[in-house]
Structures are given as structure tokens and as C-alpha cells.
Design a protein around this motif. Structure first.
Motif, mmCIF file in Angstrom:
data_model
loop_
_atom_site.group_PDB
_atom_site.id
_atom_site.type_symbol
_atom_site.label_atom_id
_atom_site.label_comp_id
_atom_site.label_asym_id
_atom_site.label_seq_id
_atom_site.Cartn_x
_atom_site.Cartn_y
_atom_site.Cartn_z
ATOM 1 N N THR A 210 0.842 -1.196 0.000
ATOM 2 C CA THR A 210 0.000 0.000 0.000
ATOM 3 C C THR A 210 0.877 1.246 0.000
ATOM 4 O O THR A 210 1.789 1.382 0.808
ATOM 5 C CB THR A 210 -0.906 0.013 1.241
ATOM 6 O OG1 THR A 210 -1.695 -1.170 1.252
ATOM 7 C CG2 THR A 210 -1.803 1.235 1.226
ATOM 8 N N HIS A 211 0.561 2.158 -0.946
ATOM 9 C CA HIS A 211 1.275 3.433 -0.988
ATOM 10 C C HIS A 211 0.642 4.380 0.026
ATOM 11 O O HIS A 211 -0.586 4.532 0.070
ATOM 12 C CB HIS A 211 1.176 4.046 -2.391
ATOM 13 C CG HIS A 211 1.797 3.193 -3.458
ATOM 14 N ND1 HIS A 211 3.143 3.157 -3.691
ATOM 15 C CD2 HIS A 211 1.226 2.340 -4.343
ATOM 16 C CE1 HIS A 211 3.388 2.324 -4.684
ATOM 17 N NE2 HIS A 211 2.245 1.810 -5.097
ATOM 18 N N LYS A 212 1.481 5.012 0.817
ATOM 19 C CA LYS A 212 0.975 5.921 1.851
ATOM 20 C C LYS A 212 1.521 7.323 1.597
ATOM 21 O O LYS A 212 2.668 7.480 1.178
ATOM 22 C CB LYS A 212 1.425 5.437 3.242
ATOM 23 C CG LYS A 212 0.834 4.104 3.648
ATOM 24 C CD LYS A 212 1.475 3.600 4.934
ATOM 25 C CE LYS A 212 1.248 4.569 6.072
ATOM 26 N NZ LYS A 212 1.817 4.065 7.335
ATOM 27 N N LYS B 186 -7.313 13.603 -1.515
ATOM 28 C CA LYS B 186 -7.435 12.344 -0.786
ATOM 29 C C LYS B 186 -8.248 11.343 -1.596
ATOM 30 O O LYS B 186 -7.876 10.158 -1.724
ATOM 31 C CB LYS B 186 -8.082 12.595 0.578
ATOM 32 C CG LYS B 186 -8.323 11.344 1.421
ATOM 33 C CD LYS B 186 -8.969 11.721 2.744
ATOM 34 C CE LYS B 186 -9.392 10.488 3.534
ATOM 35 N NZ LYS B 186 -8.261 9.653 3.930
ATOM 36 N N GLU C 138 -6.796 7.808 -3.134
ATOM 37 C CA GLU C 138 -7.362 6.560 -2.616
ATOM 38 C C GLU C 138 -7.966 5.724 -3.738
ATOM 39 O O GLU C 138 -7.972 4.495 -3.676
ATOM 40 C CB GLU C 138 -8.386 6.866 -1.532
ATOM 41 C CG GLU C 138 -7.722 7.319 -0.237
ATOM 42 C CD GLU C 138 -8.725 7.559 0.879
ATOM 43 O OE1 GLU C 138 -9.940 7.699 0.557
ATOM 44 O OE2 GLU C 138 -8.313 7.622 2.056
ATOM 45 N N PHE D 38 -3.918 4.338 -2.982
ATOM 46 C CA PHE D 38 -3.089 4.928 -1.924
ATOM 47 C C PHE D 38 -3.852 4.954 -0.602
ATOM 48 O O PHE D 38 -5.087 4.976 -0.575
ATOM 49 C CB PHE D 38 -2.703 6.366 -2.298
ATOM 50 C CG PHE D 38 -1.604 6.460 -3.315
ATOM 51 C CD1 PHE D 38 -0.298 6.696 -2.921
ATOM 52 C CD2 PHE D 38 -1.879 6.313 -4.670
ATOM 53 C CE1 PHE D 38 0.716 6.795 -3.865
ATOM 54 C CE2 PHE D 38 -0.869 6.408 -5.610
ATOM 55 C CZ PHE D 38 0.434 6.652 -5.209
ATOM 56 N N SER D 39 -3.101 4.981 0.468
ATOM 57 C CA SER D 39 -3.665 5.237 1.784
ATOM 58 C C SER D 39 -3.261 6.664 2.147
ATOM 59 O O SER D 39 -2.093 6.936 2.427
ATOM 60 C CB SER D 39 -3.115 4.247 2.817
ATOM 61 O OG SER D 39 -3.527 4.594 4.118
ATOM 62 N N GLN E 146 -3.603 10.262 4.306
ATOM 63 C CA GLN E 146 -4.024 10.983 5.509
ATOM 64 C C GLN E 146 -3.959 12.474 5.203
ATOM 65 O O GLN E 146 -3.188 12.909 4.340
ATOM 66 C CB GLN E 146 -3.098 10.658 6.689
ATOM 67 C CG GLN E 146 -3.081 9.181 7.075
ATOM 68 C CD GLN E 146 -2.209 8.943 8.288
ATOM 69 O OE1 GLN E 146 -2.625 9.115 9.418
ATOM 70 N NE2 GLN E 146 -0.963 8.542 8.027
ATOM 71 N N SER F 53 2.199 8.099 12.432
ATOM 72 C CA SER F 53 2.120 7.231 11.261
ATOM 73 C C SER F 53 2.991 7.790 10.140
ATOM 74 O O SER F 53 2.506 8.511 9.266
ATOM 75 C CB SER F 53 0.661 7.122 10.794
ATOM 76 O OG SER F 53 0.563 6.264 9.689
ATOM 77 N N VAL G 140 5.182 8.509 6.782
ATOM 78 C CA VAL G 140 4.994 8.224 5.360
ATOM 79 C C VAL G 140 6.269 8.606 4.625
ATOM 80 O O VAL G 140 7.158 9.270 5.182
ATOM 81 C CB VAL G 140 3.806 9.010 4.788
ATOM 82 C CG1 VAL G 140 2.508 8.580 5.444
ATOM 83 C CG2 VAL G 140 4.023 10.518 4.949
ATOM 84 N N GLU H 189 8.412 8.193 -3.873
ATOM 85 C CA GLU H 189 8.561 6.986 -3.037
ATOM 86 C C GLU H 189 9.834 6.222 -3.410
ATOM 87 O O GLU H 189 10.558 5.738 -2.535
ATOM 88 C CB GLU H 189 7.337 6.084 -3.197
ATOM 89 C CG GLU H 189 6.105 6.569 -2.461
ATOM 90 C CD GLU H 189 4.975 5.544 -2.525
ATOM 91 O OE1 GLU H 189 4.975 4.733 -3.487
ATOM 92 O OE2 GLU H 189 4.137 5.539 -1.619
#
Length: 346
Positions: free
Chosen positions: A2-4, A19, A23, A27-28, A30, A45, A47, A119
Motif C-alpha cells: 500500500t502506498h501511503k 485524498k 485513494e 493509496f492510503s 491521511q 504514522s 509516510v 517513493e
């Protein structure tokens, strides 16, 4: 996997819109309305990528960037702004931002691809740092081992003769502080005395072949006038971390061994001399014994002549002289026997 990511923007509609877009792409995501809240969320959390607006209340994007980089220097930041003048762009790029986008974003796919590249960049930098730390840890462990040795160890460049590494015993052999740094100095200048160039006896040609490849260890002994000590040396060409072939030398102080060898050789010579003297003493004793036997016959017959010819004064004079010489010979053989037997002899 999962990409965050974390989206930081004070505009609720844009924040929720981004967002939703990410998603939908798996992606996840926040979100945070300002930099302070974003830092709290990031700590809970973490990233790899953060999309952040530049102009925000309480903490702008650049202030947030500096704060977040202190927490994780590898995190990749993508800036968004509605005021995309050239100064903002330069300011953002100067702070090592991964990318800079102007609001509104005309093509969301461009932003998504940028996040994916960010990433990859994060993973690459992290891996590089991990490898670097592993090498540093390994090197530290090796140097700890080398520093515990009673042998002097140094590594030098085969071409420039510059020292790359020295252990503590290396410094001690030279009579200097363990903390003194010789890295970058010429090995022949530091190790030898009054040297103006590479040593004529340098073993570099012996530890590599004609193509510059390592050939195996070379062992030799050497007396160093600088430290006034004898050494047994093992030289070997090895591949250094940067790929070049370097000289790895280990020198063991054998001065004490040499001193004992000298004493042993002196003792052996003494023993050899004693054996020769003992043999000579045995020979001398045998000769003296035979001489005494012959002299006993001579003096005995001289005494008989003296008894039979007492009135012959001239003859007795000759007999007396011969007895005197015989007595001297007896004294000489007594000395030989005394020498042969280590004492006096009657």
C-alpha cells in the motif's frame, strides 16, 4: 504494498479532493489542515511522501518542511501553491523539495506519477544510508579488532603511497599519541627516517602481478631505524571499499625474539667452545699420562746410573742436569693433567 502519503493543505475541498483521487488509485492517504497537525500525524504514522501547501496559517509549508526533515531527513516533499511566482519556485527547490506544482493541477496523473517517483527516491536514499551505516558499522568493528592487536597495521594506496588507515599500535610503534591522524600522509615519510621518496625495498611489486591483481601475502623481516626495532612483516594486496587495490601491512615486533636468538647463538658458541676444550682436555690428559710414564722410566734409569757411578763426578753432573730437565717435563705434564681434570694433580 500500500502506498501511503500525507496531504497538508488549509483548503478543505482541495484536501479532500486530493485524498479521494489518491485513494481511488490504491493509496492510503491521511490529511492535515496545517503544519502543526501534520507533524503530530507524521510522528504517529510516518509516510515516505508529503504533499504540502506553501501558504498556510500557524506554520507555512517551508517551516513545515524544515521541521519534518529533522524528524526524517529522507521524507520527500511535494509543494503545492496557488501563488506560483518565480521566487517561491526557487525557494522551494533550494530547500531540496522533490517537486513543485501550481494550483489548480490540470492533470492529476502527473501528480500521482510524481508521488510514485518520490517513493522510489525515498527508498533509494534510505537504502544508500542503510548500506553506508552497515559499512561504517563493519569498519568500526574491524578497526576495534585491529586496535586490540599488538601488531602495527596500516593500509596505503599502491600508487600514491598515501595512508588510508592506521591502527593504534601503529602510532605507539612510532612513539606518538593514539589520536594522531596520519591519513593522507606518505607511508615512507612517516614510517622511515629521513626518507625523501618511496623505499627502495618496497614490497608493492611483490604483492601484485603484472596486471595489478593481488598475488598473495609476502612475509619478510626488517629493522626499522625510526623505531629502533626488528619486525616480522606480512604484506598483502586487497581490494578497498572504493574498488582500488591497496597495500595491507601487518608488522609484528620481534625485537625481543631477536635478542633471545642472539643470546642463544652466543650460548651455542660457548657450548661448542666448551666441548672443544673438553676434548682438548681429554687429549691433554692422555698425552700427559704417556709423558709421565716415559719420564718415570728415564728418571728411574738416571737414578740407577747415579747409584752405580757415584764416584764419577762428571757423569753425575750430566745425570743431575738430565734429572733437572726431566723434573721440568714432569711439572709440565702435571699442569696438563690439572687442566684436563679441572684441578691440581700430583
Amino acid at each position: 504494498m500500500t502506498h501511503k502519503l500525507l496531504i497538508v493543505d488549509d483548503e478543505p475541498r482541495l484536501r479532500e479532493s486530493l485524498k479521494f483521487i489518491f485513494e481511488n488509485k490504491g493509496f492510503s492517504a491521511q490529511t492535515a489542515s496545517n503544519g502543526l497537525n501534520a507533524i503530530k500525524i507524521f510522528k504517529d504514522s510516518p509516510v515516505k511522501v508529503i504533499i504540502v501547501d506553501i501558504q498556510m496559517p500557524k506554520m507555512d509549508g517551508f517551516e513545515f518542511f524544515r521541521a519534518i526533515k529533522k524528524i526524517d531527513p529522507f521524507v520527500q516533499v511535494i509543494f503545492l501553491t496557488g501563488n506560483a511566482n518565480i521566487d517561491n519556485i526557487k525557494n522551494a527547490l533550494k530547500k531540496d523539495a522533490f517537486e513543485f506544482f501550481k494550483k489548480p493541477i490540470s492533470d492529476n496523473n502527473i501528480l500521482i506519477k510524481a508521488v510514485i517517483r518520490a517513493e522510489i527516491q525515498y527508498d533509494s536514499l534510505k537504502n544508500e544510508q542503510t548500506i553506508k551505516h552497515q559499512k561504517e558499522k563493519s569498519f568500526l568493528e574491524i578497526t576495534t579488532i585491529f586496535d586490540s592487536l599488538d601488531a602495527a597495521v596500516y593500509i596505503s594506496d599502491l600508487d600514491t603511497y598515501e595512508l588510508i588507515y592506521t591502527n593504534k599500535q601503529f602510532n605507539r610503534e612510532l612513539g606518538v599519541s593514539d589520536k594522531k591522524n596520519f591519513i593522507g600522509e606518505k607511508c615512507w615519510k612517516i614510517i622511515q627516517k629521513d626518507q625523501t621518496g618511496p623505499c627502495s625495498f618496497c614490497t608493492n611489486p611483490r604483492i601484485i602481478d603484472n596486471e595489478g591483481r593481488p598475488t598473495g601475502p609476502y612475509e619478510w623481516e626488517f629493522y626499522n631505524e625510526n623505531s629502533n626495532k626488528h619486525y616480522r612483516i606480512v604484506d598483502k594486496a586487497i581490494e578497498w571499499s572504493d574498488g582500488r587495490i591497496v597495500r595491507f601491512e601487518t608488522a609484528y615486533d620481534i625485537s625481543e625474539k631477536k635478542r633471545y636468538e642472539k643470546l642463544h647463538n652466543k650460548y651455542a658458541k660457548t657450548q661448542q667452545t666448551l666441548k672443544k676444550l673438553e676434548s682438548l682436555g681429554t687429549l691433554s690428559g692422555g698425552i700427559a699420562h704417556q709423558f709421565n710414564n716415559a719420564l718415570s722410566v728415564i728418571t728411574g734409569h738416571l737414578n740407577l746410573i747415579k747409584m752405580d757411578y757415584q764416584k764419577e763426578d762428571r757423569l753425575n753432573l750430566y745425570v743431575k742436569r738430565m734429572n733437572g730437565s726431566a723434573k721440568k717435563m714432569t711439572d709440565l705434564t702435571s699442569s696438563l693433567l690439572a687442566y684436563a681434570r679441572g684441578g691440581k694433580y700430583q
